[in-house]
Design an enzyme around this catalytic site. Structure first.
Site, PDB file in Angstrom:
ATOM      1  N   GLU A  96       0.830  -1.193   0.000  1.00 35.84           N
ATOM      2  CA  GLU A  96       0.000   0.000   0.000  1.00 35.84           C
ATOM      3  C   GLU A  96       0.864   1.243   0.000  1.00 35.84           C
ATOM      4  O   GLU A  96       1.916   1.284   0.615  1.00 35.84           O
ATOM      5  CB  GLU A  96      -0.902   0.030   1.237  1.00 35.84           C
ATOM      6  CG  GLU A  96      -2.170  -0.761   1.038  1.00 35.84           C
ATOM      7  CD  GLU A  96      -3.097  -0.656   2.235  1.00 35.84           C
ATOM      8  OE1 GLU A  96      -4.303  -0.667   2.026  1.00 35.84           O
ATOM      9  OE2 GLU A  96      -2.608  -0.554   3.367  1.00 35.84           O
ATOM     10  N   CYS A 117       3.345   8.288   1.774  1.00 34.55           N
ATOM     11  CA  CYS A 117       4.048   7.302   2.600  1.00 34.55           C
ATOM     12  C   CYS A 117       4.285   6.048   1.762  1.00 34.55           C
ATOM     13  O   CYS A 117       3.332   5.421   1.301  1.00 34.55           O
ATOM     14  CB  CYS A 117       3.181   7.007   3.825  1.00 34.55           C
ATOM     15  SG  CYS A 117       3.864   5.760   4.900  1.00 34.55           S
ATOM     16  N   CYS A 124       8.246  -7.381   6.955  1.00 38.95           N
ATOM     17  CA  CYS A 124       9.357  -6.721   7.644  1.00 38.95           C
ATOM     18  C   CYS A 124      10.001  -7.733   8.583  1.00 38.95           C
ATOM     19  O   CYS A 124       9.317  -8.570   9.162  1.00 38.95           O
ATOM     20  CB  CYS A 124       8.848  -5.524   8.437  1.00 38.95           C
ATOM     21  SG  CYS A 124      10.168  -4.558   9.201  1.00 38.95           S
ATOM     22  N   CYS A 128       9.141  -5.677  15.493  1.00 38.21           N
ATOM     23  CA  CYS A 128       8.713  -4.787  16.582  1.00 38.21           C
ATOM     24  C   CYS A 128       7.378  -5.329  17.118  1.00 38.21           C
ATOM     25  O   CYS A 128       6.480  -5.665  16.337  1.00 38.21           O
ATOM     26  CB  CYS A 128       8.534  -3.360  16.074  1.00 38.21           C
ATOM     27  SG  CYS A 128      10.065  -2.640  15.424  1.00 38.21           S
ATOM     28  N   CYS A 131       3.857  -3.749  15.978  1.00 42.21           N
ATOM     29  CA  CYS A 131       3.651  -3.340  14.582  1.00 42.21           C
ATOM     30  C   CYS A 131       3.068  -4.468  13.743  1.00 42.21           C
ATOM     31  O   CYS A 131       3.516  -5.612  13.811  1.00 42.21           O
ATOM     32  CB  CYS A 131       4.971  -2.878  13.985  1.00 42.21           C
ATOM     33  SG  CYS A 131       4.866  -2.364  12.261  1.00 42.21           S
ATOM     34  N   GLY A 181       8.026  -2.212   5.928  1.00 43.51           N
ATOM     35  CA  GLY A 181       9.436  -2.561   5.760  1.00 43.51           C
ATOM     36  C   GLY A 181      10.402  -1.649   6.485  1.00 43.51           C
ATOM     37  O   GLY A 181      10.039  -0.568   6.953  1.00 43.51           O
ATOM     38  N   GLU A 182      11.628  -2.122   6.584  1.00 38.29           N
ATOM     39  CA  GLU A 182      12.707  -1.323   7.179  1.00 38.29           C
ATOM     40  C   GLU A 182      13.578  -0.811   6.027  1.00 38.29           C
ATOM     41  O   GLU A 182      14.341  -1.577   5.426  1.00 38.29           O
ATOM     42  CB  GLU A 182      13.516  -2.198   8.163  1.00 38.29           C
ATOM     43  CG  GLU A 182      14.826  -1.599   8.634  1.00 38.29           C
ATOM     44  CD  GLU A 182      14.731  -0.170   9.146  1.00 38.29           C
ATOM     45  OE1 GLU A 182      13.882   0.138  10.007  1.00 38.29           O
ATOM     46  OE2 GLU A 182      15.507   0.679   8.660  1.00 38.29           O
ATOM     47  N   SER A 236      12.568   5.702  14.792  1.00 45.74           N
ATOM     48  CA  SER A 236      11.479   5.126  15.583  1.00 45.74           C
ATOM     49  C   SER A 236      12.071   4.753  16.936  1.00 45.74           C
ATOM     50  O   SER A 236      12.690   3.712  17.085  1.00 45.74           O
ATOM     51  CB  SER A 236      10.928   3.883  14.871  1.00 45.74           C
ATOM     52  OG  SER A 236      10.232   4.279  13.717  1.00 45.74           O
ATOM     53  N   LEU A 237      11.887   5.633  17.901  1.00 43.03           N
ATOM     54  CA  LEU A 237      12.536   5.417  19.201  1.00 43.03           C
ATOM     55  C   LEU A 237      11.653   4.543  20.091  1.00 43.03           C
ATOM     56  O   LEU A 237      12.055   3.464  20.507  1.00 43.03           O
ATOM     57  CB  LEU A 237      12.843   6.773  19.849  1.00 43.03           C
ATOM     58  CG  LEU A 237      13.868   6.731  20.975  1.00 43.03           C
ATOM     59  CD1 LEU A 237      15.244   6.305  20.466  1.00 43.03           C
ATOM     60  CD2 LEU A 237      13.992   8.093  21.672  1.00 43.03           C
ATOM     61  N   HIS A 238      10.489   5.038  20.413  1.00 43.87           N
ATOM     62  CA  HIS A 238       9.452   4.253  21.114  1.00 43.87           C
ATOM     63  C   HIS A 238       9.811   3.757  22.508  1.00 43.87           C
ATOM     64  O   HIS A 238       8.981   3.124  23.181  1.00 43.87           O
ATOM     65  CB  HIS A 238       8.981   3.064  20.269  1.00 43.87           C
ATOM     66  CG  HIS A 238       8.595   3.420  18.859  1.00 43.87           C
ATOM     67  ND1 HIS A 238       8.102   4.656  18.506  1.00 43.87           N
ATOM     68  CD2 HIS A 238       8.627   2.687  17.718  1.00 43.87           C
ATOM     69  CE1 HIS A 238       7.867   4.673  17.208  1.00 43.87           C
ATOM     70  NE2 HIS A 238       8.172   3.503  16.718  1.00 43.87           N
ATOM     71  N   ASN A 312      -2.038   3.100  17.414  1.00 43.79           N
ATOM     72  CA  ASN A 312      -3.232   2.606  16.724  1.00 43.79           C
ATOM     73  C   ASN A 312      -3.350   1.118  16.994  1.00 43.79           C
ATOM     74  O   ASN A 312      -2.412   0.375  16.707  1.00 43.79           O
ATOM     75  CB  ASN A 312      -3.090   2.798  15.208  1.00 43.79           C
ATOM     76  CG  ASN A 312      -3.448   4.203  14.789  1.00 43.79           C
ATOM     77  OD1 ASN A 312      -4.402   4.790  15.282  1.00 43.79           O
ATOM     78  ND2 ASN A 312      -2.664   4.753  13.901  1.00 43.79           N
ATOM     79  N   CYS A 355       0.692   4.311   8.279  1.00 44.42           N
ATOM     80  CA  CYS A 355       2.101   3.981   8.202  1.00 44.42           C
ATOM     81  C   CYS A 355       2.415   2.834   9.141  1.00 44.42           C
ATOM     82  O   CYS A 355       1.926   2.780  10.239  1.00 44.42           O
ATOM     83  CB  CYS A 355       2.950   5.178   8.595  1.00 44.42           C
ATOM     84  SG  CYS A 355       2.819   6.537   7.451  1.00 44.42           S
TER      85      CYS A 355
HETATM   86  N1  SAH Z   1      10.769   0.395   9.705  1.00 43.12           N
HETATM   87  C1  SAH Z   1      10.752   1.825   9.694  1.00 43.12           C
HETATM   88  C2  SAH Z   1       9.638   2.443   8.866  1.00 43.12           C
HETATM   89  C3  SAH Z   1       8.262   1.788   8.922  1.00 43.12           C
HETATM   90  S1  SAH Z   1       7.253   2.025  10.351  1.00 43.12           S
HETATM   91  C4  SAH Z   1      10.694   2.344  11.099  1.00 43.12           C
HETATM   92  O1  SAH Z   1      10.626   1.552  12.029  1.00 43.12           O
HETATM   93  O2  SAH Z   1      10.779   3.547  11.305  1.00 43.12           O
HETATM   94  C5  SAH Z   1       6.699   3.675  10.332  1.00 43.12           C
HETATM   95  C6  SAH Z   1       6.312   4.139  11.735  1.00 43.12           C
HETATM   96  O3  SAH Z   1       5.029   3.633  12.144  1.00 43.12           O
HETATM   97  C7  SAH Z   1       7.308   3.682  12.787  1.00 43.12           C
HETATM   98  O4  SAH Z   1       7.633   4.731  13.657  1.00 43.12           O
HETATM   99  C8  SAH Z   1       6.531   2.589  13.469  1.00 43.12           C
HETATM  100  O5  SAH Z   1       7.069   2.313  14.701  1.00 43.12           O
HETATM  101  C9  SAH Z   1       5.133   3.173  13.464  1.00 43.12           C
HETATM  102  N2  SAH Z   1       4.076   2.219  13.817  1.00 43.12           N
HETATM  103  C10 SAH Z   1       4.075   0.889  13.653  1.00 43.12           C
HETATM  104  N3  SAH Z   1       2.953   0.345  14.140  1.00 43.12           N
HETATM  105  C11 SAH Z   1       2.215   1.350  14.639  1.00 43.12           C
HETATM  106  C12 SAH Z   1       0.946   1.417  15.297  1.00 43.12           C
HETATM  107  N4  SAH Z   1       0.233   0.338  15.509  1.00 43.12           N
HETATM  108  N5  SAH Z   1       0.495   2.639  15.680  1.00 43.12           N
HETATM  109  C13 SAH Z   1       1.227   3.744  15.438  1.00 43.12           C
HETATM  110  N6  SAH Z   1       2.419   3.740  14.835  1.00 43.12           N
HETATM  111  C14 SAH Z   1       2.916   2.555  14.435  1.00 43.12           C
END
Ligand code: SAH
Length: 373
Positions: A96, A117, A124, A128, A131, A181-182, A236-238, A312, A355
């Site tokens: 997508e 996007c 991937c 994570c 995700c 994907g990464e 993507s720190l989280h 989300n 995303c």
């Molecule tokens: N692999 C790369 C790019 C793809 S993810 C990365 O990790 O940055 C794009 C963003 O969406 C990342 O910050 C990811 O952590 C976030 N993301 C993944 N699942 C999500 C969710 N359920 N709700 C909100 N953001 C999410």
């Protein structure tokens, strides 16, 4: 896993590689530019539209290259701020591409700023925990031509809905590499694709308007810092401590914060631009005031911008987004320290495949599709 298509997509060729192929055919070098002009400026959808090329040359092109390696399955327009293009690859995988509109005051939604996007892999491998993209694992890298073709599909769509001349540049404002994907795990194809998008013979899209988002592959961040084109970087720190981050992001074991943060600093210093730290807020996982304080210190140290994203929910995963008060309390810790922070206010789950959450959705769409056929 590698997929070798019958014919390589022309959208993966650069001016140089295409000119070299044409030279072998006894064609002059300027033909390459003419062909790319048809593809990126005039947005030809058929080889036969390329009327300034001889018939034999068009026939050779059709035999040699795929003009666009993606077919549009459907174009889902939402009532909200995102639209999605479901695209099928030649091996029938689905990806997508998402169009996100940022409404601006005083203008209609059709004139809002648009961010596209894009995806760089099918599935991937980063795994994570929160995700959807990695839930079914990794299938394959997208080729450079497949990455570029996503933007062409957006252009085709915009061309058909606007009155402005096609020859104008792309009608969107930003590209974020935040789809499935990464991106840094598919480094060479990513850079080749972004180079094509940026080139004046390609889409002519400014590197400063392209953001690459990574889960934190340190050696590749350092490599990206040395690229001649100045793409923007988002991390993507989280998790603001290793203890929290490694619980949800396995990549943190190989590249803990003590390795990641200095790499981000190196990138920021080389580019003289702010890096964005993305931080999804997940209830009782990383949304404590302590985490906010740690994040504030990291952001201050790196002069970074912080993007807070309320989680989300993903079907099949237990995580939840915190309530608004808790989100605001978290953001306030950063605001109080004058850290530039945005708290994404998404309208419910209409954006749920915006995303990073694309895999499950596309597989479900695939089922729907099979039933339709
Ligand atoms: N692999 C790369 C790019 C793809 S993810 C990365 O990790 O940055 C794009 C963003 O969406 C990342 O910050 C990811 O952590 C976030 N993301 C993944 N699942 C999500 C969710 N359920 N709700 C909100 N953001 C999410």
């Amino acid at each position: 896993m590698r997929f070798t298509p019958e014919k390589p997509p022309i959208t993966g060729e650069t001016l140089e590689t295409l000119a070299a192929r044409l030279k072998d055919q006894g064609e002059p070098a300027f033909r390459a530019r003419q062909i790319l002009d048809w593809i990126y400026k005039k947005r030809a959808r058929q080889w036969d539209e390329m009327t300034n090329l001889s018939k034999p040359l068009r026939a050779w092109l059709a035999d040699t290259f795929d003009l666009n390696p993606l077919s549009l399955v459907f174009d889902k327009q939402s009532r909200d701020v995102t639209d999605k293009l479901l695209l099928e690859l030649r091996d029938r995988s689905l990806i997508e591409t998402v169009i996100i509109r940022a409404p601006q005051e005083g203008v209609g939604i059709e004139h809002s700023r648009k961010t596209i996007c894009i995806s760089t892999q099918v599935g991937c491998a980063m795994a994570c925990a929160f995700c959807a993209s990695g839930l079914d694992g990794f299938k394959r890298d997208l080729s450079a031509g497949e990455i570029v073709a996503q933007l062409l599909h957006v252009c085709y769509r915009e061309d058909s809905t606007t009155t402005r001349a096609r020859e104008e540049l792309a009608s969107f404002d930003n590209i974020v590499v935040m789809g499935m994907g990464e991106p840094l795990a598919n480094y060479d194809n990513l850079i080749r694709a972004l180079t094509i998008l940026n080139a004046e013979w390609g889409l002519g899209f400014g590197a400063r308007r392209i953001t690459v988002s990574t889960s934190g592959l340190v050696p590749k961040i350092l490599k990206l810092a040395d690229e001649p084109l100045g793409f923007r970087l988002a991390i993507s720190l989280h998790g603001a401590t290793d203890a929290v981050r490694e619980k949800i992001m396995p990549v943190n074991k190989a590249f803990p914060l003590a390795k990641l943060l200095p790499a981000v600093r190196t990138f920021a210093e080389k580019h003289g631009r702010m890096v964005t730290l993305e931080f999804i807020l997940i209830e009782d996982v990383n949304d404590s005031i302590d985490q906010a304080g740690e994040l504030r210190d990291i952001a201050r140290d790196l002069h970074a911008h912080v993007n807070l994203i309320p989680y989300n929910t993903v079907v099949g995963l237990p995580w939840k987004r915190p309530d608004i008060e808790r989100q605001e309390a978290f953001a306030d810790v950063l605001r109080a320290a004058r850290i530039p922070v945005t708290l994404r206010r998404e309208k419910g789950h209409d954006i749920d495949a915006a995303c990073g959450q694309l895999r499950l959705k596309t597989e479900r769409d695939r089922e729907a599709l099979t039933q339709m056929r």
